[in-house]
Design a protein around this motif. Structure first.
Motif, PDB file in Angstrom:
ATOM      1  N   ALA A 190       0.809  -1.216   0.000  1.00 53.06           N
ATOM      2  CA  ALA A 190       0.000   0.000   0.000  1.00 53.06           C
ATOM      3  C   ALA A 190       0.848   1.275   0.000  1.00 53.06           C
ATOM      4  CB  ALA A 190      -0.940   0.005   1.197  1.00 53.06           C
ATOM      5  N   GLY A 191       2.175   1.119   0.047  1.00 57.58           N
ATOM      6  CA  GLY A 191       3.052   2.291   0.051  1.00 57.58           C
ATOM      7  C   GLY A 191       3.098   2.999   1.379  1.00 57.58           C
ATOM      8  N   GLY A 192       3.005   2.233   2.495  1.00 58.59           N
ATOM      9  CA  GLY A 192       2.997   2.823   3.829  1.00 58.59           C
ATOM     10  C   GLY A 192       4.338   3.425   4.223  1.00 58.59           C
ATOM     11  N   GLU A 193       4.305   4.223   5.284  1.00 64.63           N
ATOM     12  CA  GLU A 193       5.504   4.884   5.793  1.00 64.63           C
ATOM     13  C   GLU A 193       6.391   3.906   6.555  1.00 64.63           C
ATOM     14  OE1 GLU A 193       6.287   7.939   5.070  1.00 64.63           O
ATOM     15  OE2 GLU A 193       4.426   8.301   3.965  1.00 64.63           O
ATOM     16  N   PHE A 194       7.625   4.360   6.805  1.00 68.08           N
ATOM     17  CA  PHE A 194       8.620   3.532   7.494  1.00 68.08           C
ATOM     18  C   PHE A 194       8.118   3.070   8.855  1.00 68.08           C
ATOM     19  CE2 PHE A 194      12.048   3.388  10.653  1.00 68.08           C
ATOM     20  CZ  PHE A 194      12.848   2.400  10.119  1.00 68.08           C
ATOM     21  N   ALA A 195       7.476   3.960   9.605  1.00 74.63           N
ATOM     22  CA  ALA A 195       7.026   3.622  10.956  1.00 74.63           C
ATOM     23  C   ALA A 195       5.958   2.537  10.943  1.00 74.63           C
ATOM     24  CB  ALA A 195       6.481   4.870  11.655  1.00 74.63           C
ATOM     25  N   GLU A 196       5.255   2.394   9.825  1.00 74.89           N
ATOM     26  CA  GLU A 196       4.167   1.431   9.748  1.00 74.89           C
ATOM     27  C   GLU A 196       4.663   0.000   9.550  1.00 74.89           C
ATOM     28  OE1 GLU A 196       0.471   2.835   7.614  1.00 74.89           O
ATOM     29  OE2 GLU A 196       1.921   4.243   6.765  1.00 74.89           O
ATOM     30  N   TRP A 197       5.796  -0.156   8.838  1.00 81.91           N
ATOM     31  CA  TRP A 197       6.271  -1.519   8.560  1.00 81.91           C
ATOM     32  C   TRP A 197       7.548  -1.891   9.288  1.00 81.91           C
ATOM     33  CZ3 TRP A 197      11.123  -1.196   6.637  1.00 81.91           C
ATOM     34  CH2 TRP A 197      11.470  -0.085   5.875  1.00 81.91           C
ATOM     35  N   SER A 198       8.236  -0.923   9.886  1.00 78.67           N
ATOM     36  CA  SER A 198       9.531  -1.213  10.512  1.00 78.67           C
ATOM     37  C   SER A 198       9.395  -2.166  11.699  1.00 78.67           C
ATOM     38  CB  SER A 198      10.206   0.092  10.957  1.00 78.67           C
ATOM     39  OG  SER A 198       9.382   0.797  11.880  1.00 78.67           O
ATOM     40  N   ASN A 199       8.332  -1.993  12.503  1.00 80.47           N
ATOM     41  CA  ASN A 199       8.149  -2.881  13.661  1.00 80.47           C
ATOM     42  C   ASN A 199       7.910  -4.328  13.229  1.00 80.47           C
ATOM     43  OD1 ASN A 199       8.458  -0.811  15.520  1.00 80.47           O
ATOM     44  ND2 ASN A 199       6.270  -0.332  15.580  1.00 80.47           N
ATOM     45  N   TRP A 200       7.128  -4.499  12.165  1.00 78.96           N
ATOM     46  CA  TRP A 200       6.873  -5.852  11.667  1.00 78.96           C
ATOM     47  C   TRP A 200       8.151  -6.468  11.114  1.00 78.96           C
ATOM     48  CZ3 TRP A 200       2.716  -7.517  13.661  1.00 78.96           C
ATOM     49  CH2 TRP A 200       1.586  -6.710  13.793  1.00 78.96           C
TER      50      TRP A 200
END
Length: 225
Positions: A190-200
């Motif tokens: 979906a083209g999310g920001e770094f903070a959205e996928w970094s934890n995963w």
């Protein structure tokens, strides 16, 4: 260096054997295409539902197909008591684990490299994020799956119903990996920001480290059973 040479020798044996028979990769590809086609008929390519379920479809195809390959990982060694030959070899049992794990990782990667573009084409999906990040997520997810899957395959190989037992004991352990992989894939697509996928991504990396190191230490006891 001698340790990794032994791992490489075992890996080369599995790769040469697979190149001769093509049993594992061909069966995995056929199964992955079957899963892909079934999902493609279940959902309309241009529907909004696809945007929500596409990450799950990707990993459902990868995981179910991967189990098919894991089941054959050690079962192939049971013919002519080859597994006893491996256990009797003057090498650390961790060599057997790392060699088998690397082989499973390579076989799954080949399957995924062919299946993933087919999924995008059949579902006419346009990703908004970085393809490099998607590849990183797929690699980390596959590595963790291959690590714990290889270990549990070695654990269940001597049971009478190993092909049934492996999925039963594998699914509870890969649940955190599967959740993190699907969530990270969804955000990246979906083209999310770094903070959205970094934890995963951090969870995937931690899972890979934990479930590579622990089985490496324990595989000696598993193969002796």
């Amino acid at each position: 260096m001698r340790y990794f040479a032994q791992v490489r020798a075992l890996l080369w044996k599995d790769l040469v054997s697979e190149l001769r028979t093509k049993e594992m990769v061909s069966s995995m590809l056929i199964f992955s295409f079957l899963v892909t086609v079934v999902f493609s008929f279940a959902f309309e390519p241009d529907s909004d539902t696809i945007k929500q379920v596409f990450p799950g479809i990707i990993w459902a195809a990868f995981i179910f197909t991967g189990i098919l390959g894991l089941n054959r990982s050690f079962i192939n060694e049971k013919g002519n008591d080859c597994i006893m030959g491996l256990m009797s070899a003057a090498v650390d049992k961790g060599v057997i684990f790392l060699g088998k794990m690397t082989g499973n990782f390579i076989f799954m990667t080949v399957m995924e490299a062919i299946t993933l573009p087919v999924l995008f084409v059949l579902f006419d999906y346009r990703m908004k994020g970085s393809p490099i990040l998607l590849i990183i997520v797929v690699v980390l997810g596959t590595l963790g799956f291959a690590a714990i899957g290889t270990f549990l395959s070695a654990l269940s190989v001597n049971t009478s119903n190993s092909e049934v037992l492996l999925p039963i004991i594998l699914f509870p352990l890969i649940t955190p990996l599967l959740i993190a992989a699907v969530k990270a894939t969804a955000v990246i697509l979906a083209g999310g920001e770094f903070a959205e996928w970094s934890n995963w991504l951090t969870i995937l990396l931690a899972y890979d480290i934990i479930f590579t190191v622990i089985p490496w230490f324990l595989v000696d006891y598993v193969l002796e059973v």
